[in-house]
Motif scaffolding. Structure first.
Motif, PDB file in Angstrom:
ATOM      1  N   THR A 115       2.359   1.552  -3.558  1.00  0.00           N
ATOM      2  CA  THR A 115       1.344   2.029  -4.497  1.00  0.00           C
ATOM      3  C   THR A 115       1.087   3.522  -4.317  1.00  0.00           C
ATOM      4  OG1 THR A 115       0.323  -0.163  -4.479  1.00  0.00           O
ATOM      5  CG2 THR A 115      -1.004   1.644  -5.347  1.00  0.00           C
ATOM      6  N   ARG A 116       1.032   3.972  -3.072  1.00  0.00           N
ATOM      7  CA  ARG A 116       0.820   5.399  -2.806  1.00  0.00           C
ATOM      8  C   ARG A 116       1.954   6.244  -3.381  1.00  0.00           C
ATOM      9  NH1 ARG A 116       2.724   8.230   1.260  1.00  0.00           N
ATOM     10  NH2 ARG A 116       3.062   6.430   2.582  1.00  0.00           N
ATOM     11  N   ASP A 129       0.830  -1.204   0.000  1.00  0.00           N
ATOM     12  CA  ASP A 129       0.000   0.000   0.000  1.00  0.00           C
ATOM     13  C   ASP A 129       0.866   1.256   0.000  1.00  0.00           C
ATOM     14  OD1 ASP A 129       0.799  -0.628   2.642  1.00  0.00           O
ATOM     15  OD2 ASP A 129      -0.910   0.423   3.507  1.00  0.00           O
TER      16      ASP A 129
END
Length: 109
Positions: free
Chosen positions: A95-96, A92
């Motif tokens: 991806t950010r 996560d």
């Protein structure tokens, strides 16, 4: 994911690509093998190229990029390292940061 076979090839890539992801792995690395498919699955979602290199086969890249473990995921923007994720990568967070890189590219356009 495109494979890098030499440090010279890496230098050419980093000069020509405005943005990219570099996945660094090594031989006999179970963490690398587990993370690779997760990172590769993101390739279709982002507009910049993904590259991989095996640091055991191209040791110069590990030395030049100060890589002391594997796997390592690096994000680049116009030749400058923008993010580094090593060993146990939180997908996560990766991806950010990749989305931030896309937004930064839009600002430059």
């Amino acid at each position: 994911m495109n494979e890098i076979g030499s440090y010279e090839q890496w230098n050419e890539i980093i000069e020509k690509e405005p943005q990219l992801l570099l996945f660094v792995k090594t031989d006999h690395c179970s963490v690398c093998e587990g993370l690779y498919p997760q990172v590769k699955a993101l390739d279709d979602q982002f507009p910049f190229p993904f590259y991989q290199v095996n640091a055991a086969r191209v040791p110069e890249i590990a030395g030049q990029l100060s890589l002391f473990t594997a796997p390592v995921v690096l994000l680049y923007h116009y030749g400058k390292e923008m993010a580094r994720f090593a060993r146990f990568v939180q997908m996560d967070q990766l991806t950010r940061r990749m989305q931030e890189l896309v937004e930064r590219g839009k600002e430059d356009a």
